[in-house]
Design a protein around this motif. Structure first.
Motif, PDB file in Angstrom:
ATOM      1  N   ALA B 353      72.875  92.494 -14.039  1.00 50.65           N
ATOM      2  CA  ALA B 353      72.163  92.719 -12.836  1.00 50.65           C
ATOM      3  C   ALA B 353      70.857  93.536 -12.843  1.00 50.65           C
ATOM      4  CB  ALA B 353      72.865  93.543 -12.275  1.00 50.65           C
ATOM      5  N   TRP B 354      69.460  92.950 -12.300  1.00 43.38           N
ATOM      6  CA  TRP B 354      68.904  93.718 -12.673  1.00 43.38           C
ATOM      7  C   TRP B 354      67.395  94.385 -11.588  1.00 43.38           C
ATOM      8  CZ3 TRP B 354      64.744  90.916 -11.223  1.00 43.38           C
ATOM      9  CH2 TRP B 354      65.681  89.336 -10.633  1.00 43.38           C
ATOM     10  N   SER B 355      66.426  94.826 -11.423  1.00 43.97           N
ATOM     11  CA  SER B 355      65.639  94.763 -10.690  1.00 43.97           C
ATOM     12  C   SER B 355      64.324  95.221 -11.257  1.00 43.97           C
ATOM     13  CB  SER B 355      66.102  96.597 -10.242  1.00 43.97           C
ATOM     14  OG  SER B 355      65.345  96.739 -10.749  1.00 43.97           O
ATOM     15  N   ALA B 356      63.426  94.500 -10.202  1.00 49.48           N
ATOM     16  CA  ALA B 356      61.814  93.626 -11.146  1.00 49.48           C
ATOM     17  C   ALA B 356      61.022  94.686 -10.147  1.00 49.48           C
ATOM     18  CB  ALA B 356      61.898  92.371 -11.027  1.00 49.48           C
ATOM     19  N   ARG B 357      59.979  94.815 -10.222  1.00 48.21           N
ATOM     20  CA  ARG B 357      58.945  94.760  -9.329  1.00 48.21           C
ATOM     21  C   ARG B 357      58.064  94.253  -8.215  1.00 48.21           C
ATOM     22  NH1 ARG B 357      57.410  96.088 -14.152  1.00 48.21           N
ATOM     23  NH2 ARG B 357      58.146  98.412 -15.172  1.00 48.21           N
ATOM     24  N   SER B 361      57.572  91.885 -12.724  1.00 48.20           N
ATOM     25  CA  SER B 361      57.635  92.194 -13.958  1.00 48.20           C
ATOM     26  C   SER B 361      59.024  93.288 -14.079  1.00 48.20           C
ATOM     27  CB  SER B 361      56.572  92.816 -14.387  1.00 48.20           C
ATOM     28  OG  SER B 361      56.829  94.402 -13.593  1.00 48.20           O
ATOM     29  N   ALA B 362      59.942  92.960 -14.634  1.00 50.46           N
ATOM     30  CA  ALA B 362      61.506  93.652 -14.992  1.00 50.46           C
ATOM     31  C   ALA B 362      61.317  94.728 -15.324  1.00 50.46           C
ATOM     32  CB  ALA B 362      62.117  92.583 -15.672  1.00 50.46           C
ATOM     33  N   GLU B 363      62.164  95.872 -14.706  1.00 51.76           N
ATOM     34  CA  GLU B 363      61.872  97.071 -14.693  1.00 51.76           C
ATOM     35  C   GLU B 363      63.214  97.697 -15.028  1.00 51.76           C
ATOM     36  OE1 GLU B 363      60.440 100.058 -11.490  1.00 51.76           O
ATOM     37  OE2 GLU B 363      62.060  98.576 -10.345  1.00 51.76           O
ATOM     38  N   PHE B 364      64.628  97.135 -14.548  1.00 53.25           N
ATOM     39  CA  PHE B 364      65.680  98.100 -14.789  1.00 53.25           C
ATOM     40  C   PHE B 364      66.628  97.055 -14.993  1.00 53.25           C
ATOM     41  CE2 PHE B 364      70.023 100.125 -14.459  1.00 53.25           C
ATOM     42  CZ  PHE B 364      70.204  99.360 -13.813  1.00 53.25           C
ATOM     43  N   PHE B 365      67.538  96.683 -16.240  1.00 50.04           N
ATOM     44  CA  PHE B 365      69.561  95.913 -16.569  1.00 50.04           C
ATOM     45  C   PHE B 365      69.692  96.768 -16.539  1.00 50.04           C
ATOM     46  CE2 PHE B 365      66.463  92.026 -17.181  1.00 50.04           C
ATOM     47  CZ  PHE B 365      65.325  92.434 -16.928  1.00 50.04           C
ATOM     48  N   ASN B 366      71.019  96.332 -15.965  1.00 50.93           N
ATOM     49  CA  ASN B 366      72.416  96.849 -16.412  1.00 50.93           C
ATOM     50  C   ASN B 366      73.195  96.684 -17.459  1.00 50.93           C
ATOM     51  OD1 ASN B 366      74.010  94.785 -15.819  1.00 50.93           O
ATOM     52  ND2 ASN B 366      75.220  95.601 -14.472  1.00 50.93           N
ATOM     53  N   ARG B 367      74.174  97.279 -17.941  1.00 53.77           N
ATOM     54  CA  ARG B 367      74.850  97.153 -19.308  1.00 53.77           C
ATOM     55  C   ARG B 367      74.983  96.650 -19.878  1.00 53.77           C
ATOM     56  NH1 ARG B 367      72.956 100.923 -21.988  1.00 53.77           N
ATOM     57  NH2 ARG B 367      72.746  98.844 -23.227  1.00 53.77           N
ATOM     58  N   HIS B 368      75.407  95.669 -18.595  1.00 55.17           N
ATOM     59  CA  HIS B 368      76.117  94.309 -18.998  1.00 55.17           C
ATOM     60  C   HIS B 368      75.531  93.557 -19.834  1.00 55.17           C
ATOM     61  CE1 HIS B 368      80.167  94.408 -17.998  1.00 55.17           C
ATOM     62  NE2 HIS B 368      80.327  95.259 -16.879  1.00 55.17           N
ATOM     63  N   TYR B 369      74.022  93.643 -18.908  1.00 55.32           N
ATOM     64  CA  TYR B 369      72.769  92.365 -18.971  1.00 55.32           C
ATOM     65  C   TYR B 369      72.767  92.825 -20.614  1.00 55.32           C
ATOM     66  CZ  TYR B 369      68.888  89.291 -17.510  1.00 55.32           C
ATOM     67  OH  TYR B 369      68.238  88.120 -17.498  1.00 55.32           O
ATOM     68  N   LEU B 370      72.575  94.178 -20.220  1.00 54.89           N
ATOM     69  CA  LEU B 370      71.324  94.587 -21.861  1.00 54.89           C
ATOM     70  C   LEU B 370      72.309  94.302 -22.947  1.00 54.89           C
ATOM     71  CD1 LEU B 370      69.805  97.680 -20.672  1.00 54.89           C
ATOM     72  CD2 LEU B 370      69.406  95.608 -21.215  1.00 54.89           C
TER      73      LEU B 370
END
Lengths: 124, 961
Positions: B353-357, B361-370
């Motif tokens: 899961a992720w969030s972007a502005r 541009s990406a702002e946040f990635f959850n643990r799994h993603y990273l």
């Protein structure tokens, strides 16, 4: 050599025996106690003090030889004089083999009994 | 007084005139009472002038207030000289000093054009009031009487002046007083007015204040907060309703909040510190702390205190507002908790899961993603995540993403993501915008889902299609596929070979018409129709056998399995067929031989089994099922067998299993089984172990139902014990033993008591009492003994012998069977030899068996000590030449002394240690009663032989008892 005031216990399921023997034993000079069964004898407090055991062979429940075995298991070295009414009992020789001092057939004379007692007490 | 005696009548006239003048003078005060001093003087001057015919009279009044004296002068008109008042005043002013002591009683001053005689007169003792100057041109001025008059007048004047002064003073004072009073009154009135105004104002102010207070109280009570007001020193003065209600305390109690439990003990130090600081510095305080509600519960409040200053900047009051922030605090806590939880969820959900502005541009990635891509948040943020996208897919992914941003639309795209270990897998990128109330996108959220397997599956499908064709072509079985209408859609090469059709010939044709024998076509069609209509499939998923028909018309058996193909649309079916002609023949053979076996087993009451120990697989023949009374064909397990095994014999089963585990080659057991109806069966089991093709241990065995023979054995055994009992009861030996045992007891008692009695009598002194007792007991025992004998005789009374036909062989066999166990125990090897044509004898079966038993027992006893040779015991029956029936028992025992042979049969003679010697004598008497004879003899070899013979049964006669 008679040891006065030694305790001789009588174990016999027959009433006549239990009535008559103790008096004779007392005349001989012993202290005596009579029991109607081997179990009763074992449950009593006389086991340790008994210097000689006059024991019927055939009894309901624990027989004479059974008691002999039991005492052996308990390492009680009480000299046993078996008395039996049944002459054709094959256990007689076996009883003697197991270490009984004597085996008297009923009816037995007082002298025979006394002799057996002497034997028993001397053995001790 | 110089009396001049010239003219006594003139003198009397003078005196009269003087007295009159005096009287007048004395009456002057009446004239000037209440007047002003100047009036007094004026009157006086006038009077004097008139009285004394003065030329002038001058008066000077000193002003008590220190001002310039008042001068008055009256000039007589009749004067010779013209005296000007001003002149007079001036002259006198100069001439008459203020100091009265310097005054002569009269003197002359020049005035005008002559001299004038003046007489100053003091007004007041020390001329403090003033002076009067009488002036006359007469030289004899002042005569005695004139002097007197003047003095009196002066006195009077003084008095009057003083009075007047006083009066004037009084007046003045009074006026002043009045003035002052008036002033004061005016002032007072003014003040009063002022005061009233002030009071009115104050009242207004108070009103206003009260009103204000009231309204403020209303406000205070209605604002949704706890409010109180404190003095500048911090003492709480006012409480609103809510604060009192909340705390549930009285105002007095609340005033001592710092020392009560109103504030939570943990917060109290902090609160007191802040409070004190504020009181000291005058700065407001704003703290959060817990307050104790009336019910004891502590709740969080935000407490703000603001000072109120007057115009001078001094603090007059503190207002304190307590706002319940308990809910907020709880909300904050729960928010924190839910934030943590949310964080946990975001990092736990098994998706990337992720969030972007809004700009992409990406702002946040959850643990799994990273963790998946093996990048840190720093590396992945903004556009760093693109580094994990497969180079071939990157452009597509970025373009898709930018399109989504540009059109502000959620969307998805596919692309490969590189895993942390370098492997690329297909992912579905899905995005979703988050909009605010105005509809503007403020954030993008997305998840990436692993679709690699699906992608691969898609690739697989294509490949599997190809494989399928290969399978069909290569299969050994016939594979035929039909559609829902029953038309053939597939017909593989094996089917072609088996049925003899070409593929093209059959495609599209009805299956029934092609391979189903004509007789069965209708049923097949019906079956298919039924399935299509009801979904009921009798034929699916099972192995069926049916008859099929070849192209040449020949029918043959086939094994068939049908499955339905699950795809979209109407169903189609695939059938797998196999020509089983040969198999069928083999089956038939097998069936036949199995039937033979089963029949054999049934006859023998024997079942067979096989047992694969490792797998626990047990196979039973039908007969074995029957023996165990299980349903034929049911599953057999060790447990199930155990359920039938007799409870007392379960140890046998356990032992068997144990043996099997140890892989013994053979085992044999006998055990009982307990049927549901509580009947017992005896089973004899034999098994032999071997290895099958895979090397697994398998036992093949047979189980025989030996119940009948066991039961008859038992019956025999029972009969034996019955016999033994009978023996005991009837044999003389038993009788004697019983007598001996029972009677010996009282006999022993008698002997013992008698011995005791003798001893007691022989004692010193004799024990008479004891002897008596023993004698009594003796009698009792004697009675007991006789009773016993009577009873025993009744019990053991001789019974009549029975007379029946006895087959001695059978009787002997029975006896042997009964004694078998004991003989076996004594290691006796029995050698029975029974004559075939043995005649029947007449007699008491039981008694005869008793004799045989006795002989057997003797023979067994004779060998009981034999160890160096086998203990053979021969029993033989034979027919003697005379027709007698003879039974012989031969042993290999200790043998007999031929001399003592006769003695053997004597009653009570015995060579046995525990024998009573009754058996043989009784036996002999029994045999003799049967008209026979019993004898014995030593063998040539070791042991002895005993025999008896009895005559056979005579027809029509009975043997004499």
């Amino acid at each position: 050599m008679m040891i006065k005031r030694a305790l001789v216990s009588v174990v016999d399921d027959d009433e006549s025996i239990r009535e008559s023997l103790p008096d004779l034993l007392r005349e001989f000079g012993f202290r005596t106690r009579a029991f109607s069964s081997a179990e009763e004898f074992l449950a009593s407090d006389c086991v340790d003090q008994t210097r000689c055991l006059i024991l019927d062979i055939a009894m309901p429940g624990m027989t004479g030889p059974d008691l002999q075995r039991e005492l052996k298991l308990r390492r009680r070295q009480i000299p046993i004089v078996f008395i039996t009414a049944n002459r054709e009992e094959a256990v007689r020789p076996r009883a003697l083999e197991q270490g009984a001092v004597a085996c008297l057939f009923k009816p037995f004379s007082d002298t025979a009994l006394l002799e057996a007692l002497h034997l028993a007490l001397r053995v001790n | 007084m110089d009396v001049q005696s010239e003219h006594p009548a003139e003198e009397i006239k003078d005196l009269r005139r003087c007295v009159n003048d005096l009287v007048s003078v004395l009456a002057l005060p009446a004239m000037w009472s209440g007047g002003a001093p100047s009036q007094v003087v004026h009157t006086l001057l006038g009077s004097l002038r008139g009285m004394l015919r003065l030329d002038f009279v001058y008066g000077r009044l000193s002003d008590p207030s220190g001002d310039a004296p008042i001068e008055m002068v009256q000039v007589a008109e009749s004067g010779k000289r013209k005296l000007l008042p001003e002149e007079i005043c001036k002259t006198l002013r100069l001439g008459v000093s203020d100091d009265p002591r310097k005054w002569p009683s009269r003197f002359q001053v020049s005035m005008g054009d002559g001299d004038v005689s003046i007489m100053p007169l003091r007004l007041g003792l020390h001329a403090e009031l003033g002076v009067i100057v009488a002036g006359s041109e007469r030289a004899d001025f002042p005569t005695q009487t004139e002097s007197l008059l003047l003095s009196v007048a002066a006195n009077q004047a003084a008095i009057g002046l003083q009075e007047a002064r006083l009066l004037a003073e009084q007046k003045r004072l009074s006026t002043e007083l009045d003035q002052r009073v008036a002033q004061r009154t005016a002032a007072l009135a003014a003040v009063n007015e002022e005061l009233e105004r002030e009071i009115a104002e104050r009242r207004r102010a108070e009103e206003a204040l009260r009103a204000a207070e009231l309204s403020s109280r209303l406000i205070m009570d209605s604002i949704p907060g706890l409010v109180c007001a404190m003095s500048a020193a911090g003492e709480i003065q006012v409480f609103n309703r809510q604060i009192l209600e909340f705390f549930g305390k009285t105002p007095e109690e609340l005033k001592s909040w710092a020392t009560s439990d109103a504030v939570h003990p943990d917060d109290l130090p902090r609160v007191v510190a802040a409070f004190s600081h504020s009181m000291r510095t005058g700065s407001p305080y704003d703290i959060e702390h817990r307050c104790r509600r009336a019910d004891g519960v502590y709740q969080w409040f935000q407490v703000r205190a603001l000072p109120v200053r007057d115009t001078g900047g001094r603090i007059t009051r503190w207002y304190v507002l307590l706002t319940d922030i308990d809910d907020r605090k709880r909300a904050e806590d729960s928010l924190r908790a839910s934030e943590r939880y949310l964080n946990l969820i975001v990092n736990t959900i098994p998706a990337l899961a992720w969030s972007a502005r809004p700009d992409g541009s990406a702002e946040f990635f959850n643990r799994h993603y990273l963790d998946y891509v093996g990048l840190s948040a720093e590396q992945a943020k903004d556009w760093g995540w693109t580094a994990a996208v497969h180079p071939d897919d990157l452009n597509g992914v970025v373009a898709a993403w930018q399109r989504m941003i540009a059109f502000d639309e959620a969307g998805e795209c596919e692309g490969r993501l590189r895993r942390f270990d370098g492997e690329y897998r297909w992912f579905l990128f899905r995005t979703n915008p988050l909009r605010d109330e105005s509809g503007k996108t403020v954030k993008w959220f997305g998840t990436n889902t692993d679709i690699d397997d699906r992608k691969r599956a898609e690739g697989e499908t294509r490949r599997s299609e190809a494989r399928k064709t290969a399978i069909l072509d290569a299969a050994l079985d016939c594979i035929i596929t039909i559609d829902h209408q029953g038309c053939i859609t597939e017909f593989n090469p094996a089917a072609v070979r088996t049925f003899g059709y070409d593929r093209d010939d059959v495609l599209g044709k009805q299956l029934a018409d092609v391979i189903v024998p004509p007789a069965l076509r209708e049923r097949h069609r019906q079956g298919l129709a039924r399935y299509m209509a009801t979904g009921e499939a009798r034929a699916l998923g099972k192995r069926l056998e049916m008859t099929a028909v070849r192209a040449d018309g020949s029918e043959f058996p086939v094994e068939l399995a049908i499955s339905r193909i699950q795809l979209e649309g109407p169903p189609s079916f695939t059938g797998y067929l196999r020509d089983i002609t040969e198999r069928k023949l083999a089956e038939e053979e097998l069936r036949r031989s199995e039937a033979f076996l089963a029949e054999g087993q049934h006859l023998a009451r024997m079942g067979t089994f096989s047992w694969r120990v490792e797998s626990g697989e047990i196979t039973w023949s039908d007969q074995l099922y029957r023996i165990f009374e299980f349903e034929p064909g049911g599953l057999v397990t060790v447990e199930r067998i155990g359920s039938r095994v007799h409870p007392e014999d379960t140890h046998i089963l356990i032992d068997m299993v144990e043996q099997a585990r140890r892989a013994v080659s053979d085992f044999e057991y006998e055990h009982r089984v307990l049927m549901p109806d509580q009947s017992v069966k005896y089973l004899h089991l034999v098994a032999h172990g071997g290895r099958d093709q895979e090397g697994r241990l398998e036992y093949i065995g047979a189980v025989q139902d030996v119940t009948e023979s066991r039961l008859s054995e038992q019956a025999l055994s029972q009969a034996r014990s019955d016999l033994a009992h009978v023996t005991r009861v009837t044999s003389l030996g038993v009788l004697t033993a019983s007598i001996a045992h029972e009677v010996n007891q009282p006999l022993s008692g008698i002997v013992t008591n008698a011995s005791t009695c003798l001893r007691m009598l022989a004692a010193e002194p004799p024990n008479i009492e004891g002897a008596r007792e023993t004698a009594k007991r003796t009698i009792r025992d004697g009675n007991r003994a006789s009773e016993l004998i009577t009873r025993l005789r009744a019990l053991f009374a001789k019974k009549e012998s029975t007379n029946e036909s006895v087959d001695l062989n059978e009787a002997t066999r029975e006896v042997i069977a009964l004694s078998l166990t004991e003989l076996q125990r004594n290691r006796i090897i029995l050698r029975p030899e029974f004559a075939d044509d043995l005649p029947v004898v007449a007699g008491d079966r039981v008694q005869l068996q008793q004799v045989i038993l006795n002989l057997l027992k003797n023979a067994s006893d004779a060998m009981s000590t034999v160890d160096d040779r086998p203990r053979h015991l021969r029993i033989r029956t034979e027919r003697e030449t005379g027709g007698q029936v003879r039974l012989t028992v031969q042993d290999a025992g200790v043998g007999l002394d031929p001399q003592g042979m006769d003695r053997l049969f004597e009653a009570f003679y015995t060579t046995k240690n525990d024998g009573m010697g009754i058996g043989l004598s009784v036996s002999r008497s029994i045999i003799e009663r049967h008209q026979g004879r019993l004898w014995g003899a030593p063998n040539d070899g070791p042991g002895a032989t005993f025999s008896f013979s009895i005559p056979p049964r005579q027809r029509g006669t009975t043997s004499a008892g």
